[in-house]
Design a protein around this motif. Sequence first.
Motif, PDB file in Angstrom:
ATOM      1  N   THR A  87      -8.129   0.432  -0.689  1.00 21.55           N
ATOM      2  CA  THR A  87      -7.349  -0.734  -0.274  1.00 21.55           C
ATOM      3  C   THR A  87      -6.503  -1.234  -1.431  1.00 21.55           C
ATOM      4  O   THR A  87      -6.858  -1.043  -2.609  1.00 21.55           O
ATOM      5  CB  THR A  87      -8.259  -1.870   0.260  1.00 21.55           C
ATOM      6  N   ALA A  88      -5.389  -1.862  -1.080  1.00 17.50           N
ATOM      7  CA  ALA A  88      -4.496  -2.407  -2.106  1.00 17.50           C
ATOM      8  C   ALA A  88      -5.180  -3.533  -2.875  1.00 17.50           C
ATOM      9  O   ALA A  88      -4.704  -3.934  -3.938  1.00 17.50           O
ATOM     10  CB  ALA A  88      -3.204  -2.906  -1.468  1.00 17.50           C
TER      11      ALA A  88
ATOM     12  N   LEU B 180      -6.876   3.239   4.512  1.00 21.10           N
ATOM     13  CA  LEU B 180      -6.591   2.067   3.689  1.00 21.10           C
ATOM     14  C   LEU B 180      -6.784   0.806   4.527  1.00 21.10           C
ATOM     15  O   LEU B 180      -6.137   0.665   5.573  1.00 21.10           O
ATOM     16  CB  LEU B 180      -5.141   2.112   3.174  1.00 21.10           C
TER      17      LEU B 180
ATOM     18  N   SER C 203       0.842  -1.203   0.000  1.00 18.51           N
ATOM     19  CA  SER C 203       0.000   0.000   0.000  1.00 18.51           C
ATOM     20  C   SER C 203       0.876   1.252   0.000  1.00 18.51           C
ATOM     21  O   SER C 203       0.636   2.194  -0.765  1.00 18.51           O
ATOM     22  CB  SER C 203      -0.906   0.015   1.232  1.00 18.51           C
TER      23      SER C 203
END
Lengths: 302, 385
Positions: free
Chosen positions: A183-184, A208, A33
């Motif tokens: 979010t990743a 995140l 991230s």
Amino acid sequence: MGKLMRLEKLDLPEEPVLCSGHAACPGCIDALSARHVLSALGPDAVAVIPPSCMAIIAGAQPMSALRIPVYQPSLESSAAAASGLRRALDARGKQETHVVVLAGDGGTYDIGLQCLSSAAERNENILYVCFDNEGYMNTGAQKSSSTPHFARTGSTPAGKSSRKKNLIEIMAAHEIPYAATATAGFLPDLARKVEKAKALRGMRLLVLLVPCLDGWGVPEDQGIKVARLAVESGVFPLYEVEDGYRYTLNTAQKTRPVRDYLLAQRRYRNLEEHEIEALQREVDIGWARLQHRTQAELKTID
Amino acid sequence: MNAGAKRVLLTGNHAVAWGARLSRPKVIPVYPITPQTPVLELLTEFHAAGELDAEMLTPESEHSVMAACIPASLTGVRVFTATASQGLMLMHELLHYASGARAPIVMANVNRTIASPWAFWPDQTDSLAQRDTGWIQLYVESAQEALDSVIQAFRIAERVFLPVMINLDAFYVSHALEPVELPAQALIDAYLPPYAPQHFIDPERGESWGNVVSQDLYCRHRQDIGAAMDRVPAIAAQADQEWQRATGRGWGVIERYRCEDAELVIASLGSMCGTAREAVDALRADGHAAGLVKVRLFRPLPLAALRTALGGVRDVLVLDRNFSPGAGGVLHQELRAALYGMPSPPRVHGLLAGVGGVNVPPQKIVDLALAARNREPAAEPVWAN
């Protein structure tokens, strides 16, 4: 489930600000991230990183995993430290240099919330990124006020008895220019939001969701999958709030039951059926409220 | 008076604000607290009137004030703030952080009782309890000394890269109106050039601060701080001498008042010294060889100067307007340690006088001094209220 997933290569421009050789755990979503947040933000930035997993990843002096300067404040003072740094850069004529906070949820939802609220009230020109892994993972996984209902941690061995704090709503109530979740698990969406935040001025917040492999009990290669399940089940909706009232929900539907998300993590082991149902109800109510806000906003504006 | 200087009536607080303004700080985070608030108010008035070219922040707490001061200073600009009592207590963790970061912040602290219970009176326990935080500490007696010391403090801080705290007693100094000479801006600009450190946070430089270090790096860093502290008495004395040349006013790292051939010397900090001066005059008028040592620089304690000043004196009477439960007066402990091991050291009598703002008139000090001559010093704390 049982559907074949199509693999596609993401075409994200990359500015290498986070270097390889950092100290994150294998498969860490925090590092992934940060890599993309910092890449989108670019080299004209100063990072404020309180004690957290990110502070470990940033590396031990005299080495650094980041190609930008890092100031490490005390755990509870990130937003205040970032404010001071911001004002000093302004005084030196460096208004274009970004000040970005890379903090965990303990340093944000809990001990750092007072000064975050104050910085938001002053609309300080900083980008605050909370790497939310829903607990004190750097100290071995204890609960924070971001830990969700029923999740087991080192300090809630029987499951947490209260719900996760809603930071985006708290910050939206401060009417800051921009607050968003990302979010990743959905990297293009994350990169777009960093770009959007980068173009704005004033207080901007990104929360995140960062599945913690060790803390959540997730296999090393499943972090991204769990992040996607969180979004698809509606547990972690992707949305944006501008100026405290313009809501945008980034996905039209929830597409999975909450159960799919829970079963993928050891921290929800031994949940009873009524607890799973209770969590599903919480998510349904939260989703309906978000939809209502999105539509209410449309009515107001149109 | 110097060319361009003005003589005005100022409280200690307003003198502090003027001292800050004349020093041209670039970032001022500040939070109000009785009895410091007039410092904040005058600074914000200067700022609103366009007379103070600084970024002003008013965060939600003193803790956030100090949190903002540290990286602002590390970004290479001059930083000023002010607080008192509970505010200083709330900053405690970050006081260590500031000296560890080698941030040359200057802060005025108005000495006020610390709760509980709630009170507002002059008492120096607040700042003396911060003696191990790595801040240089000065104690001042008047509005003029407060103004001069703020400006001198930046000179000292920026020379050794350590923060400086200027302490003035609640009300006796903070709120008393006194005639004060305001030096011309040009004089200050010559005395205190713009802050231009070699190291500062900037993306073009890539320098960082605060990440984790090894045992060895940590230990060496603490030694460096110690070495910087050791240089302070000489640097503070030099800053004061140059100030004296520029303005005609010098204060010393310690002041010796009527100490020639003194058999009894009173030692204290801050406004108590003004009262003690009158007591010394009264004692001298009655034929007693009495003097006063005012400890202006308390951290680091100027050991050599104190040993010179107090060596050969028969009795030293330490008046402490502070209290460390279980130990007694802080200056008393410090002076006993400073004089330990001297050949024929003075008898050091410690008295807790004026704790909590209790009034200590000159005659009281005269009586205490005369009584001290006729008894051995007590090892335990002695209350003189």
